[in-house]
Structures are given as structure tokens and as C-alpha cells.
Scaffold this active site. Sequence first.
Site, PDB file in Angstrom:
ATOM      1  N   ARG A  51     -29.383  -8.405 -58.738  1.00 47.73           N
ATOM      2  CA  ARG A  51     -29.379  -8.740 -60.168  1.00 47.73           C
ATOM      3  C   ARG A  51     -30.783  -9.163 -60.586  1.00 47.73           C
ATOM      4  NH1 ARG A  51     -28.251 -13.557 -61.364  1.00 47.73           N
ATOM      5  NH2 ARG A  51     -26.333 -13.764 -60.163  1.00 47.73           N
ATOM      6  N   TYR A 104     -29.479   1.548 -86.605  1.00 47.74           N
ATOM      7  CA  TYR A 104     -28.429   2.096 -85.758  1.00 47.74           C
ATOM      8  C   TYR A 104     -27.160   1.231 -85.927  1.00 47.74           C
ATOM      9  CZ  TYR A 104     -25.847   2.979 -81.469  1.00 47.74           C
ATOM     10  OH  TYR A 104     -24.857   3.261 -80.563  1.00 47.74           O
ATOM     11  N   ASP A 176     -37.450  -0.858 -82.321  1.00 48.94           N
ATOM     12  CA  ASP A 176     -36.556   0.045 -81.597  1.00 48.94           C
ATOM     13  C   ASP A 176     -37.207   1.432 -81.634  1.00 48.94           C
ATOM     14  OD1 ASP A 176     -34.578   1.837 -80.797  1.00 48.94           O
ATOM     15  OD2 ASP A 176     -32.945   0.682 -81.693  1.00 48.94           O
ATOM     16  N   LYS A 201     -30.876   7.896 -74.510  1.00 43.40           N
ATOM     17  CA  LYS A 201     -31.251   9.021 -75.377  1.00 43.40           C
ATOM     18  C   LYS A 201     -32.417   9.808 -74.761  1.00 43.40           C
ATOM     19  CE  LYS A 201     -28.123   6.811 -77.724  1.00 43.40           C
ATOM     20  NZ  LYS A 201     -28.433   5.851 -78.760  1.00 43.40           N
TER      21      LYS A 201
HETATM   22  C1  LIG Z   1     -27.952   4.527 -79.108  1.00 40.70           C
HETATM   23  C2  LIG Z   1     -28.890   3.601 -79.792  1.00 40.70           C
HETATM   24  C3  LIG Z   1     -28.899   2.217 -79.499  1.00 40.70           C
HETATM   25  C4  LIG Z   1     -27.896   1.580 -78.566  1.00 40.70           C
HETATM   26  O1  LIG Z   1     -28.075   1.976 -77.243  1.00 40.70           O
HETATM   27  P1  LIG Z   1     -26.877   2.114 -76.167  1.00 40.70           P
HETATM   28  O2  LIG Z   1     -27.595   2.629 -74.961  1.00 40.70           O
HETATM   29  O3  LIG Z   1     -25.873   3.055 -76.723  1.00 40.70           O
HETATM   30  O4  LIG Z   1     -26.315   0.746 -75.979  1.00 40.70           O
HETATM   31  C5  LIG Z   1     -29.839   1.439 -80.137  1.00 40.70           C
HETATM   32  N1  LIG Z   1     -30.720   1.948 -81.024  1.00 40.70           N
HETATM   33  C6  LIG Z   1     -30.733   3.257 -81.328  1.00 40.70           C
HETATM   34  C7  LIG Z   1     -31.721   3.769 -82.317  1.00 40.70           C
HETATM   35  C8  LIG Z   1     -29.827   4.125 -80.737  1.00 40.70           C
HETATM   36  O5  LIG Z   1     -29.833   5.426 -81.061  1.00 40.70           O
END
Ligand SMILES: *Cc1c(COP(=O)(O)O)cnc(C)c1O
Length: 381
Positions: A51, A104, A176, A201
Site C-alpha cells: 500500500r 466531468y 484535470d 483514458k
Molecule cells: C473519466 C474521468 C475522470 C474520472 O476518472 P475514473 O478513472 O473514471 O475514476 C475524471 N476526469 C475526467 C475528465 C474524466 O474523463
Amino acid sequence: MQPESGFSTRAVHTGSEADPVTGAVITPVYATSTFKQDGVGGLRNGYEYSRSANPTRTAWEECLAALENGRHGFAFASGLAAEDTLIRALLKPGDHVVIPNDAYGGTFRLFDKVAARWGVEYTAVPIDDPGALLAACTSATKLVWIETPTNPLLTIADITEITTALADHDLHVAVDNTFATPYLQQPLDLGADIVVHSTTKYVNGHSDTVGGAIAVNDDDLAERIRFHQNSMGAVMGPFDAWLTHRGAKTLSVRMERHCDTAERIAAYLSSHPKVAQVYYPGLESHPSHAVAAKQMSRFGGMVSFRHKDGEEASVEMCNRAKLFTLAESLGGVESLIEHPARMTHASAEGSELEVPSDLVRLSVGIEDAEDLLADLEQALD
Ligand SMILES: *Cc1c(COP(=O)(O)O)cnc(C)c1O
């Protein structure tokens, strides 16, 4: 790897030293929860429990930091786990956060339904309006959350303008960077304190893991995040870290193709009679095209558009697509199509983050552009 190396060199080599014992070129999946100590307190290379740290995760965290031009990287079980850890590391009840009004959906839900219950208030602002953003900051504001381009409307925030305007404020700016990826945009270089990713992604890029990441430069901030990563425990497991690290090595190559094809698709949709509006920062008609051109090297693989015939027609179009797979998520090698109002952003219905009901979002993959254009042609017909 030298920090001055190019992006693709860092992606391939940083964190990937050959194994000193076997010479293995690729860091193995260290599928172990614990590490033998040489006498009480005698840790080998600092590892004691997975962890806190695991060598496969460390390899990926070093690479990820290098990709963002950051000094410290942290890998989490999901993008939202990274966001939640950051919220706890930076905020306490009574603090205030500014977020984009088209963030998001899961990020919005985290602030609206989870952090708010815990006493952290938020104000949602149009992220392409720095004046509105500044006006929303109070003495209680401790975090400004930027998403650029946003999901799903591809709104662009001017990172430099915002970080410069907030330089004297006692708060952190987090970006982000999921849509742009570090290949197209490096927020730390533009003055941001923190970069956050859903590595689910583009960074992993193969739609086979869920993961998140944080990158920072500041050593004290890094210590706070490291403490919370370990204390909260939402860490990325070694197998996911191994896959994500493998995926990231081809990020630059994939992004070039995503951008090439997305540009063609955005141009095609712009002149299609059934399309009312196209959202793509690479189009000169995009309201923040100039800002995007300034802070991104290219414009990414996400394209959204509104169907001229309304909600039902946009839903039918999603159902008719064949090569574009009807699915949530984005950023993989395969193209995806989705209906944000009924799928990814359904939780924002009725809120200030509600998206147009005739909106279709495309994640343009790396298939042949002609095949993708032909699929859109038949689906829109
Ligand atoms: C998918 C996404 C998230 C969240 O991420 P997860 O891996 O699904 O928890 C946050 N910000 C953006 C822009 C996203 O596309």
C-alpha cells in the site's frame, strides 16, 4: 533519464531501468503485498508493504511525473480516487472550492454529493471566463479546479491567465489533464500546482484498466499527498500499474493519430447538414481556439456535436453507429460514441452542469480515418 530528454524518450525510458539482478528490460509485476526485512527495520530499497509503495507502481509513478514535467507522481485506483485523495489532503470542512460548470460528471458528483456533505462548499463557474472564476474566489477558497478541455463540451480554460491571476491567493490550482494528456499540454509548466488524471483514458489508452494519477513539483505538497495516498489506501495495484506504464510508452504516437483523425472528423461534421454545432478546440469557430492553440500542441481526440433533429435523432444516431462502439469512457485505441445526457452525464441532469440533450460525444480512435468517416456517414443518414 535526463529531464531534458524529449517527451517520447521519457515515456519509453523513465522508470524503466533494466533489473539489476536479471537484466529484465521491463519492470516485472511485483505481485507481492509485503517485503522481507533484513533484521527489524532493515528495508531493502525502502519497500515494506505494497500500500505504501510497490516497485511496479514506483516505476510507473516515476514515468508519470516525468511526462508532466513534475518531480513527484502518484498512482491511484481510479481518477476519482486520485481526486478524493487530493480533496482530503488539501481541504477541511469550511473550505470552499471553485469548479468548472461543465466538469466531468463524476468530478461534479464528488464535490456536490460527497465533499459537500463533509462541509466543503463549491461554486461552479464557466471555466472560460477568468473574471467569473476570480469573482467566485473568497478567503475560504483553498482549491481551484480546472478541467481543460472539459468533458463533454470541450470548453477551454486559459491555464496561464488563471494561475497568474491567482498567484497571490492562498490556494492551490489543480488541472484535470485527462482530455489533453501530458503530450499535448503540461499544466505544471503553465503555473498549476497539481495535475490530475484519469489514466483510464488516453494515458493507458487501451480501455483495459481503471486508474488515476497526480503529479506535482512542490516537495511539501508531495509529502501531503504521499501521506494521504498511504493513509487512505486508494492505490493502484501492481498489475494495473504495469499495464498503464506499458500503455503510456506509446502515448505520443497514439495522440498524433487521435489528433489527425479527430481534425478530419471535426471538419466533416462541421459541413454536415444534420449537424447543428461541432465542439472541437481545433476548429477556428471554437470560441477559445486561440487559447487552445497557445497552450496545447494539438487539439486532442475528442469531438462533440449537436444533432440538428434533436434528442431522439441523436440517440438513434448513437445506436446506428457500428465501428464507433456505443460505450462510456474515452481515450482508447478503439473509437467510442455516446450520448452524454443519458449516459456519462446523466447524474448532472437538473444541475448547472446539465448538458444539451441532443449532444453526441465521440472518442476518436486510431482506426483508419476513412472507415470512421464512413461509419459516421451511415449513422447520420
Ligand atoms: C473519466 C474521468 C475522470 C474520472 O476518472 P475514473 O478513472 O473514471 O475514476 C475524471 N476526469 C475526467 C475528465 C474524466 O474523463
